[in-house]
Design an enzyme around this catalytic site. Structure first.
Site, short mmCIF file in Angstrom:
data_model
loop_
_atom_site.label_atom_id
_atom_site.label_comp_id
_atom_site.label_asym_id
_atom_site.label_seq_id
_atom_site.Cartn_x
_atom_site.Cartn_y
_atom_site.Cartn_z
N ASP A 187 31.66 14.92 40.84
CA ASP A 187 32.39 15.27 41.11
C ASP A 187 32.46 16.24 42.15
O ASP A 187 32.30 16.67 42.42
CB ASP A 187 33.34 16.03 39.68
N GLU B 127 37.29 11.05 42.89
CA GLU B 127 36.72 11.42 42.97
C GLU B 127 35.39 11.41 42.53
O GLU B 127 34.66 12.74 42.34
CB GLU B 127 36.91 12.93 43.93
#
Length: 446
Positions: A320, A364
């Site tokens: 992430d 993301e």
């Protein structure tokens, strides 16, 4: 001659060949035989009737010659003269039997018979029966007897057979001459040219259709063979033109087929490229070029089952981008997309071996599937990924942990005893990612 004429046709038809000339001659001979029999019968019947009339005339003439002398000899009872007269009548050529019946008043008739036959009399020869009348004085008539003269049947038959032989010989000669004439004319006018036509047709090929048929004969008027010659030549010309058109059409079809094949090949290549592009679009993230969530979902269970079946390790990284929302707020979405592309490029550079799969599963968020890699090796690979991204020094002024873009990574390894599907492994990696974030981000949690 017939043997030469039969050979070209016999080569193609074998023993079934039958010469038209021979058949015509046989038909002519059969007709002549029937005609000869009919004519012989007719002419023989006519000759028989003619002979009967002729013999009857001869008998009448003999009767006229001897009638008065016999009547006078009977009236005078001159036996010697009577016998001489009867002998003269019986010796005449057309007479076969003479019967004289002498009539005397009050007495039975006296019958005198002279015959050439040894057996019974014939019933085919003509017969003349007269009464003998004497004239003892002027104006007196006395019946003195009856005279019967029968013709000679043997002479009648002999004359008939002679004429019949002549008739038969004449008709046979006429029939043979007629058959020979018909055969000669047929061979000269028909057979030779028909065989020439057959040989010409037998030698025809697509290359020789331009060679016209030419019969070697001189005729002033058009006939059946001339019509056949012109029709054969016309048929050759039409067939030649048809073959040329067919050849041109075949060339045109072949060119069209080749052109069509090229078009089909080009369209197939285009379709294949389009399918590949579509497949790539359906399996890869359009922004980063990594595998998308759909492709990841297709392969994750396959790798999980393989690892369980072969009892090999399988590790998953959950990645992430730290503070990516703040990055978008600070730099804008365009630079945010460029940042994600740089992260994806870093993932490809680190995980490029066969079987390794890097996918974008969220805005993301990224996931990496590592077959045949245990947790320790996966941990080292995650650290390499983190340091490789840091080396790119992507500015991130809004980050609380680094002036550059960083990653938080969670690592998990499959446990065959407690896991029976891939989502359990993914959940472990997500939990590890949560610990990495809670521990301050920009780190790897196992």
């Amino acid at each position: 001659m017939e043997g030469d004429l039969e050979s070209p046709v016999q080569q193609s038809q074998g023993n079934r060949f039958s010469s038209l000339g021979r058949r015509l001659v046989l038909a002519t001979l059969l007709f002549c035989l029937i005609f000869t029999l009919a004519m012989v019968s007719l002419r023989t019947w006519m000759a028989w009737n003619s002979n009967l009339k002729e013999m009857n005339s001869e008998l009448i003439l003999i009767d006229q010659v001897f009638q008065n002398t016999l009547s006078h000899a009977i009236w005078e009872m001159d036996r010697e003269s009577l016998n001489k007269q009867l002998a003269s009548v019986a010796s005449a050529a057309p007479v076969g039997r003479v019967v004289l019946s002498i009539l005397r008043p009050g007495q039975s008739p006296e019958v005198i018979e002279l015959s050439r036959y040894t057996d019974a009399t014939s019933d085919t020869a003509p017969m003349l029966h007269r009464q003998l009348v004497a004239q003892p004085y002027a104006g007196a008539h006395e019946v003195v007897g009856e005279l019967t003269i029968e013709g000679d049947a043997d002479l009648l038959w002999a004359r008939l057979w002679g004429e019949a032989r002549s008739i038969v010989i004449t008709q046979v000669i006429q029939s043979l001459l007629l058959a020979g004439l018909i055969m000669t004319m047929f061979n000269r006018l028909v057979t030779v040219h028909v065989v020439h036509i057959a040989r010409h047709l037998g030698g025809l090929a697509p290359q020789t259709l331009g060679n016209h048929l030419k019969l070697q004969r001189s005729v002033r008027r058009q006939d059946e063979l001339g019509l056949l010659e012109s029709q054969v030549n016309e048929l050759q010309d039409n067939l030649h033109a048809h073959l040329e058109r067919q050849h041109s059409d075949e060339l045109a079809i072949a060119a069209s087929r080749d052109h069509l094949a090229e078009l089909v090949e080009a369209r197939t290549a285009q379709l294949k490229a389009a399918n590949q592009s579509l497949e790539a679009l359906s399996r890869h993230d359009p922004l980063t070029g990594l595998a998308n969530r759909r492709y990841f979902d297709e392969l994750k269970e396959v790798e999980f089952r393989r690892a369980m079946r072969h009892k090999t390790p399988l590790a998953v990284l959950m990645c992430d981008v730290d503070f990516f929302k703040l990055y978008n707020d600070t730099y804008g979405h365009m630079l945010g997309d460029e940042c994600l592309k740089q992260v994806a490029e870093t993932l490809r550079s680190v995980f490029g071996r066969s079987g390794e799969l890097a996918a974008r599963v969220g805005g993301e968020e990224f996931v990496v599937v590592l077959p045949n890699i245990d947790a320790k090796q996966a941990y080292k690979a995650a650290q390499l990924l983190r340091t490789s991204l840091a080396a790119r020094e992507l500015p991130h002024s809004a980050s609380a942990v680094s002036p550059f873009v960083t990653l938080s990574i969670g690592v998990a390894e499959v446990e065959p005893q407690t896991m029976d599907h891939f989502d359990q492994l993914l959940q472990r990696a997500d939990q590890a990612l949560y610990r990495a974030k809670s521990q301050g981000r920009n780190r790897v949690a196992l």
